[in-house]
Design an enzyme around this catalytic site. Structure first.
Site, mmCIF file in Angstrom:
data_model
loop_
_atom_site.group_PDB
_atom_site.id
_atom_site.type_symbol
_atom_site.label_atom_id
_atom_site.label_comp_id
_atom_site.label_asym_id
_atom_site.label_seq_id
_atom_site.Cartn_x
_atom_site.Cartn_y
_atom_site.Cartn_z
ATOM 1 N N GLU A 198 12.366 76.269 45.798
ATOM 2 C CA GLU A 198 13.740 75.424 45.703
ATOM 3 C C GLU A 198 14.395 76.488 45.132
ATOM 4 O OE1 GLU A 198 14.086 72.915 47.187
ATOM 5 O OE2 GLU A 198 12.565 71.534 47.076
ATOM 6 N N ASN A 206 19.654 72.564 50.658
ATOM 7 C CA ASN A 206 19.963 72.960 49.059
ATOM 8 C C ASN A 206 19.941 73.982 49.538
ATOM 9 O OD1 ASN A 206 17.152 72.765 49.110
ATOM 10 N ND2 ASN A 206 16.833 71.969 47.596
ATOM 11 N N HIS A 251 16.680 75.570 50.673
ATOM 12 C CA HIS A 251 15.296 76.326 50.315
ATOM 13 C C HIS A 251 14.736 76.650 51.983
ATOM 14 C CE1 HIS A 251 13.735 71.504 51.014
ATOM 15 N NE2 HIS A 251 13.653 72.564 52.195
HETATM 16 C C1 F6R Z 1 8.941 72.485 56.463
HETATM 17 C C2 F6R Z 1 9.804 73.282 55.635
HETATM 18 C C3 F6R Z 1 10.635 73.028 55.325
HETATM 19 C C4 F6R Z 1 11.842 72.117 56.384
HETATM 20 C C5 F6R Z 1 13.257 72.211 55.882
HETATM 21 C C6 F6R Z 1 13.447 71.320 57.023
HETATM 22 O O1 F6R Z 1 8.356 73.060 56.882
HETATM 23 O O2 F6R Z 1 9.240 74.432 55.123
HETATM 24 O O3 F6R Z 1 11.533 74.114 54.791
HETATM 25 O O4 F6R Z 1 11.507 73.226 56.374
HETATM 26 O O5 F6R Z 1 12.939 71.132 54.707
HETATM 27 O O6 F6R Z 1 13.663 70.058 57.848
HETATM 28 P P1 F6R Z 1 14.412 69.376 58.138
HETATM 29 O O7 F6R Z 1 13.676 70.676 59.480
HETATM 30 O O8 F6R Z 1 13.541 68.008 58.071
HETATM 31 O O9 F6R Z 1 15.506 69.764 57.705
#
Ligand code: F6R
Length: 257
Positions: free
Chosen positions: A147, A140, A142
């Site tokens: 968010e 999304n 973030h």
């Molecule tokens: C984790 C964080 C999140 C992840 C994001 C992607 O510390 O800040 O923003 O970077 O959710 O997560 P993955 O890498 O599991 O797809």
């Protein structure tokens, strides 16, 4: 408006992880007392594996580095097997020569979570700010747990996770009901103060969020798009994550095959 975001595209996720790990190792070699901003999640796991190998074969040392993680789930103690502190210990800190007291992850079980947020910001400030920040991106858009709708000037705070993020992170828990509903996260304002930012994204499921972050101007619908106002930001993508980029961005990207 900051400088144009640089884009590097690798053939696959392994090559992307190699690229990011090498960049981090070089930065530490140049400045051993580097202040690092670190991320958790699936994306950086391979980067940390490669950095561990580099430390173990003597190419680089974390002994003078200080680290600040982006976020932590509210309600999970540091030794909980799904806490981000536990993730960092098991993927990186336990296997490298970093000094334990120099590793920082917000506490999700602090008695006063709001004080914890202020203290975290103060700790970053006291170190003189983050030199090199690693980010992932949510489907999304973030960054950290900021968010869609988050404030561009936001500082470290307690936030509600969206249903989309809870569903995406359920893969790490026994059931979706075990996923915490709140987190402490660095704000977008905190992140944008890092001297240099590297966002890594791999996989087809990130392609839409990556394309939106890089095109169409900064907007609240895509927290990662606020990185367009950063001074020194690089996106390192694999081919899948770059698959929805507009032609102009593909043409100006650097390919690392
Ligand atoms: C984790 C964080 C999140 C992840 C994001 C992607 O510390 O800040 O923003 O970077 O959710 O997560 P993955 O890498 O599991 O797809």
């Amino acid at each position: 408006m900051g400088n144009q975001i640089k884009v590097r595209i690798a053939e696959n996720s392994q090559a992307a992880a190699n690229d990011v790990a090498s960049e981090f190792a070089r930065a530490i070699q140049c400045k051993p007392s580097l202040i690092l901003g670190l991320a958790t999640g699936g994306t950086p796991v391979e980067v940390y594996r490669k950095l561990v190998a580099m430390v173990q074969n003597g190419q680089v040392s974390f002994s003078d580095c200080t680290t600040f993680n982006l976020d932590e789930y509210v309600g999970l103690a540091p030794d909980h097997h799904q806490s981000y502190r536990h993730f960092m210990q098991s993927k990186l800190f336990d296997h490298v020569d970093v000094t334990a007291e120099k590793t920082h992850v917000p506490s999700g079980v602090a008695e006063d979570l709001y004080q914890e947020c202020e203290d975290y910001e103060a700790a970053i400030r006291n170190e003189g700010g983050i030199d090199l920040q690693l980010l992932g991106i949510g489907e999304n858009g973030h960054i950290a747990f900021n968010e869609p709708g988050s404030e561009v000037k936001g500082r470290t705070s307690v936030v509600d996770l969206t249903e989309n993020t809870i569903a995406a992170n359920a893969r790490f828990f026994d059931t979706i009901d075990h996923v915490p509903r709140k987190a402490i996260t660095m704000g977008i304002g905190t992140i944008l103060e890092a001297s240099k930012i590297v966002l890594m994204a791999t996989g087809r499921n990130k392609a839409t969020a990556v394309a939106r972050a890089l095109s169409g101007g900064p907007g609240a619908d895509s927290p990662a798009s606020y990185l367009q106002s950063g001074e020194d930001v690089t996106f390192v993508l694999d081919a899948d994550a770059s698959s929805e980029l507009p032609d102009a961005l593909i043409e100006s990207a650097e390919f690392i095959f």
